[in-house]
Scaffold this active site. Structure first.
Site, PDB file in Angstrom:
ATOM      1  N   ASP A  99       0.867  -1.169   0.000  1.00 35.78           N
ATOM      2  CA  ASP A  99       0.000   0.000   0.000  1.00 35.78           C
ATOM      3  C   ASP A  99       0.908   1.224   0.000  1.00 35.78           C
ATOM      4  O   ASP A  99       1.809   1.328   0.833  1.00 35.78           O
ATOM      5  CB  ASP A  99      -0.865  -0.015   1.276  1.00 35.78           C
ATOM      6  CG  ASP A  99      -2.279   0.442   1.018  1.00 35.78           C
ATOM      7  OD1 ASP A  99      -2.428   1.529   0.430  1.00 35.78           O
ATOM      8  OD2 ASP A  99      -3.218  -0.277   1.399  1.00 35.78           O
ATOM      9  N   ASP A 201      -3.121   4.632  -2.259  1.00 34.77           N
ATOM     10  CA  ASP A 201      -4.176   5.141  -1.390  1.00 34.77           C
ATOM     11  C   ASP A 201      -4.640   6.547  -1.819  1.00 34.77           C
ATOM     12  O   ASP A 201      -3.805   7.421  -2.067  1.00 34.77           O
ATOM     13  CB  ASP A 201      -3.606   5.203   0.033  1.00 34.77           C
ATOM     14  CG  ASP A 201      -4.647   5.516   1.074  1.00 34.77           C
ATOM     15  OD1 ASP A 201      -5.550   4.681   1.270  1.00 34.77           O
ATOM     16  OD2 ASP A 201      -4.562   6.588   1.703  1.00 34.77           O
ATOM     17  N   GLU A 256      -6.671   4.191  -5.797  1.00 36.55           N
ATOM     18  CA  GLU A 256      -7.962   4.251  -5.121  1.00 36.55           C
ATOM     19  C   GLU A 256      -8.566   5.614  -5.441  1.00 36.55           C
ATOM     20  O   GLU A 256      -7.930   6.643  -5.180  1.00 36.55           O
ATOM     21  CB  GLU A 256      -7.775   4.098  -3.609  1.00 36.55           C
ATOM     22  CG  GLU A 256      -9.108   4.058  -2.880  1.00 36.55           C
ATOM     23  CD  GLU A 256      -8.999   4.430  -1.405  1.00 36.55           C
ATOM     24  OE1 GLU A 256      -9.822   3.947  -0.615  1.00 36.55           O
ATOM     25  OE2 GLU A 256      -8.100   5.221  -1.033  1.00 36.55           O
ATOM     26  N   HIS A 329     -11.017  -3.431   3.706  1.00 41.32           N
ATOM     27  CA  HIS A 329     -10.958  -2.993   5.106  1.00 41.32           C
ATOM     28  C   HIS A 329     -11.786  -1.740   5.372  1.00 41.32           C
ATOM     29  O   HIS A 329     -11.855  -1.283   6.507  1.00 41.32           O
ATOM     30  CB  HIS A 329      -9.492  -2.749   5.474  1.00 41.32           C
ATOM     31  CG  HIS A 329      -8.904  -1.634   4.651  1.00 41.32           C
ATOM     32  ND1 HIS A 329      -8.716  -1.731   3.290  1.00 41.32           N
ATOM     33  CD2 HIS A 329      -8.519  -0.381   4.983  1.00 41.32           C
ATOM     34  CE1 HIS A 329      -8.227  -0.599   2.831  1.00 41.32           C
ATOM     35  NE2 HIS A 329      -8.092   0.242   3.834  1.00 41.32           N
ATOM     36  N   ASP A 330     -12.364  -1.142   4.329  1.00 39.39           N
ATOM     37  CA  ASP A 330     -13.118   0.112   4.497  1.00 39.39           C
ATOM     38  C   ASP A 330     -14.628  -0.079   4.491  1.00 39.39           C
ATOM     39  O   ASP A 330     -15.367   0.916   4.544  1.00 39.39           O
ATOM     40  CB  ASP A 330     -12.749   1.090   3.373  1.00 39.39           C
ATOM     41  CG  ASP A 330     -11.358   1.677   3.566  1.00 39.39           C
ATOM     42  OD1 ASP A 330     -10.877   1.702   4.719  1.00 39.39           O
ATOM     43  OD2 ASP A 330     -10.757   2.105   2.565  1.00 39.39           O
TER      44      ASP A 330
HETATM   45  C1  NOJ Z   1      -8.242   4.973   2.128  1.00 41.21           C
HETATM   46  C2  NOJ Z   1      -7.909   3.786   2.969  1.00 41.21           C
HETATM   47  O1  NOJ Z   1      -8.375   2.625   2.348  1.00 41.21           O
HETATM   48  C3  NOJ Z   1      -8.546   4.021   4.304  1.00 41.21           C
HETATM   49  O2  NOJ Z   1      -8.492   2.892   5.133  1.00 41.21           O
HETATM   50  C4  NOJ Z   1      -7.867   5.198   4.954  1.00 41.21           C
HETATM   51  O3  NOJ Z   1      -8.517   5.503   6.159  1.00 41.21           O
HETATM   52  C5  NOJ Z   1      -7.885   6.430   4.044  1.00 41.21           C
HETATM   53  N1  NOJ Z   1      -7.592   6.118   2.671  1.00 41.21           N
HETATM   54  C6  NOJ Z   1      -6.869   7.431   4.498  1.00 41.21           C
HETATM   55  O4  NOJ Z   1      -5.578   6.973   4.209  1.00 41.21           O
END
Ligand code: NOJ
Length: 558
Positions: A99, A201, A256, A329-330
Site C-alpha cells: 500500500d 491510497d 484508489e 478494510h473500508d
Molecule cells: C483509504 C484507505 O483505504 C482508508 O483505510 C484510509 O482511512 C484512508 N484512505 C486514508 O488513508
C-alpha cells in the site's frame, strides 16, 4: 480485443495485517502469521497479495498514517521477515503489492516533525502550512473527512497545517518537487527489494487547487472536496512517477479513487501513451445500500448495484481495466449488506459469482472467502476505527440518539471488516494464543477456515473453484459483457462471450422464489451448468424458479 497482461489475468488476496494471523503470540496479527499461511493463500487460486500498510505507524488510522516508509511496524515484524514472506510468496507464484500512502504521512513522521520546527526548515514546505485568516480562523473552510475542520493550528509557528484525514495525517505538498523525489525513492526501495507493485491510497487527492480556495457552500461534512479531488495535476504527478520509476520495473499499480466515474477513471487507466495507472478502485457499487458513506444508510436496492456494475463493465470495456471487489478494510461485510446472514452460505457464493465472473481483476478480502459477517459491538466506545468515531460524532451533532448511532455503527463501521480472522474453532478462533487486540466474532466455532477446507460445499471451496475456472477460461478475463433484466429488483443476470462461447451468470438477491426464463437463443441444460449453490438444478421450460439467493452459472457454445 483486449491486450493481454499478467495483471489482467491475476486475482489478488488482500491482507489487513493486524487481524490476519498472530504468529508471535502477542495478540496482534503479523508477518510470521502471514508466512505460516502462505500455502493457504496460494490454495485460494489467487496470484497476488495486497498488504494494507505494514509500515511503522502510530495507528491513528491503523497504518494509513505512516511514520517510516522504509521499514516494517515492530508489531508486524521487521524487514527480514518481510523478505522471507516476499520470497515465500514468489516461490508459490504469488506477487506482492504494498500500500502506497502518499497523500499524507503521520504527524510523527520525521518530515513533519522537522517541518514544524520553523518556516525556514527544509521540510516546512513538504506540507501545507498556511497563515490563518484571523484569530482562531483557519486558512479556508474545508472539512476533514475524519474529524471537524481540515486544519490544525500550531501555536509556535502561528500557522495551520492541512489534513484532509485526521489531524494525525497531515497532507503532503506534492507540488513540491522534493516530495515527489521522496515518493519515487520509496517506490524504488520496495521495487528493488522485489515487490511487484502498489495499491495507491486516495491517489486522486494528491493535488490541491492553487491557492487552496474556500468552498462557496459550507456542507455538514466534506466541504472543499472538489478542490482536492481529481485535479489535472494528479495526472502529471503520476506520469512523472511512471516515467521515472515504474517504467523501469515489471510492476502493477491500482489507484484508489473515491467518487469516481468511468470517464474520469479512463483518464488514468486508458490503454495508450497517457496511461498512468493499471486500474482504479471505484466505490459506485458500494453505495447500493447507502449514500456516499456507509453511515448514510438506505434499504438495499439491487438495481442500484447492477447499474453501477454494468456502467463500469460497459464503459471500461476495450479501453481500460476494472478492479473488482465487494469487500475490503473500508466496508462492512458484504453478506451482511447485500446478502443474507440467514442464507449465509447461499448468499456468500451468490455474491462471489456476482462479481468474480465480471471483466476485471478480482480482489478478495481476508475472511470474505469463508463468508465472515458483521460483528455488532455493544457500545460505541468499543469501536476503534477513527472514521466510525467521526461519523458517530457528526450523527450525534445532527441530533441522533446514542442508541440510533450505535445501530448505525453496528451496520456501517469499518470495524466490521477488521475483526480477527477466524481460522478454527479453537481458542480465539485460532487467530492468537493470547487475548487478541480486537474482537473475534463469537460465531467462530461455526464460521472458520478449518471447517471449510475439505468441505466441497463450503464458500471457501466455491472461491477456489471459481478462481480456478477464471484461470482456465479466458472468457472470464477477456470476454465481453451483456446484462439481462436490468430492471429486476430480484435477479442479476449477466453474460460473457468470447470466441464462440458464452457464460451466463444468474444471481438471485432475494429469498423469495422468482421465475427465470432463459434469454432468446440460450438453452439451459444440466450439462452446461458449471456452478450453482444448490443440489438438483432442474430446468423446466428453459428456465427455473429460484431458491433463496440461488446462483447458477452456465457455460456453453454460442
Ligand atoms: C483509504 C484507505 O483505504 C482508508 O483505510 C484510509 O482511512 C484512508 N484512505 C486514508 O488513508
Amino acid at each position: 480485443m483486449e491486450k493481454k497482461s499478467w495483471y489482467k489475468e491475476m486475482a489478488v488476496y488482500q491482507i489487513w495485517p493486524r487481524s490476519f494471523c498472530d504468529g508471535n503470540g502477542d495478540g496482534i496479527g503479523d508477518l510470521w502469521g502471514v508466512y505460516s499461511k502462505l500455502d493457504y493463500i496460494a490454495s485460494l487460486n489467487v496470484d497476488g497479495i495486497w498488504f494494507s500498510p505494514l509500515y511503522p505507524s502510530p495507528n491513528s488510522d491503523y497504518g494509513y498514517d505512516i511514520s517510516d516508509y522504509r521499514s516494517i511496524h515492530p508489531d508486524y515484524g521487521d524487514l527480514d521477515i518481510f523478505k522471507k514472506v516476499l520470497d515465500g510468496a514468489h516461490e508459490r507464484g504469488l506477487r506482492v503489492f504494498m500500500d502506497l500512502v502518499v497523500n499524507h504521512t503521520s504527524d510523527e513522521h520525521p518530515w513533519f516533525v522537522e517541518s514544524k520546527k520553523g518556516k525556514d526548515n527544509p521540510y516546512h514546505d513538504y506540507y501545507y502550512w498556511r497563515k490563518g485568516k484571523g484569530k482562531n480562523s483557519p486558512p479556508n473552510n474545508w472539512d476533514s473527512l475524519f474529524e471537524g475542520r481540515a486544519w490544525e493550528y500550531d501555536k509556535d509557528l502561528d500557522e495551520w497545517y492541512l489534513h484532509v484525514f485526521s489531524k494525525k495525517q497531515p497532507d503532503l505538498n506534492m507540488a513540491n518537487p522534493k516530495v515527489r523525489e521522496e515518493v519515487k525513492e520509496i517506490m524504488r526501495f520496495w521495487l528493488d527489494m522485489g515487490v511487484d507493485g502498489f495499491r495507491e491510497d486516495v491517489i486522486t487527492y494528491i493535488a490541491k487547487a492553487e491557492g487552496l480556495p474556500s468552498a462557496k457552500v459550507k456542507l455538514p461534512a466534506a466541504t472543499g472536496m472538489q478542490y482536492y479531488t481529481n485535479l489535472p495535476k494528479v495526472h502529471d504527478y503520476l506520469a512523472e512517477f511512471k516515467r521515472d520509476v515504474l517504467d523501469f520495473y515489471d510492476c502493477f499499480t491500482v489507484g484508489e479513487g473515491p467518487r469516481m466515474e468511468p470517464s474520469v477513471a479512463l483518464s488514468y487507466v486508458k490503454e495508450g501513451p497517457d496511461k498512468v495507472l493499471d486500474m482504479m478502485i471505484n466505490f459506485a457499487h458500494m453505495e447500493a445500500d447507502c449514500f456516499i458513506t456507509d453511515f448514510l444508510q438506505r434499504p438495499f436496492k439491487l438495481t442500484k448495484l447492477k447499474k453501477a456494475f454494468t456502467k463500469w463493465q460497459k464503459e471500461m470495456y476495450g479501453k481500460g481495466w476494472n478492479a473488482l471487489y465487494l469487500e475490503n478494510h473500508d466496508h462492512p461485510r458484504v453478506i451482511s449488506r447485500y446478502g443474507s446472514e440467514k442464507y449465509r452460505v447461499e448468499s456468500g457464493k451468490m455474491l462471489a459469482a456476482s462479481y468474480l465472473f465480471q471483466q476485471g481483476t478480482p480482489f478478495v478480502y481476508q475472511g470474505q472467502e469463508i463468508g465472515m459477517i458483521n460483528t455488532p459491538l455493544s457500545s460505541l466506545d468499543e469501536y476503534k476505527d477513527i472514521m466510525t468515531k467521526n461519523n458517530a460524532r457528526i450523527a450525534r451533532s445532527l441530533g441522533l440518539s446514542k442508541k440510533t448511532v450505535l445501530k448505525l455503527a453496528q451496520k456501517a463501521s469499518r470495524d466490521n471488516a477488521r475483526t480477527c480472522m477466524q481460522w478454527s474453532d479453537g481458542k480465539n478462533g485460532g487467530f492468537s494464543e493470547t487475548q487478541p487486540w480486537f474482537v473475534v466474532n463469537p460465531n467462530y466455532p461455526e464460521i472458520n477456515v478449518e471447517s471449510q477446507l475439505d468441505d466441497p460445499k463450503s464458500i471457501l471451496n466455491f472461491y477456489r473453484d471459481a478462481l480456478q475456472f477464471r484461470r482456465d477460461n479466458p472468457i472470464v478475463i477477456y470476454g465481453d459483457y451483456t446484462e439481462y433484466l436490468p430492471k429486476s429488483e430480484q435477479l442479476y443476470v449477466y453474460e460473457r462471450s468470447y470466441k464462440g462461447k458464452k457464460l451466463l451468470v444468474i444471481c438471485s438477491f432475494t429469498e423469495k422464489p422468482v421465475r427465470f426464463d432463459a434469454p432468446d437463443g440460450v438453452t439451459l441444460s444440466e450439462q452446461a451448468q458449471v456452478f450453482g449453490n444448490y443440489d438438483a438444478n432442474f430446468v423446466i421450460s428453459n428456465g427455473f424458479t429460484t431458491r433463496p439467493y440461488e446462483m447458477r452459472v452456465y457455460y456453453f457454445d454460442a
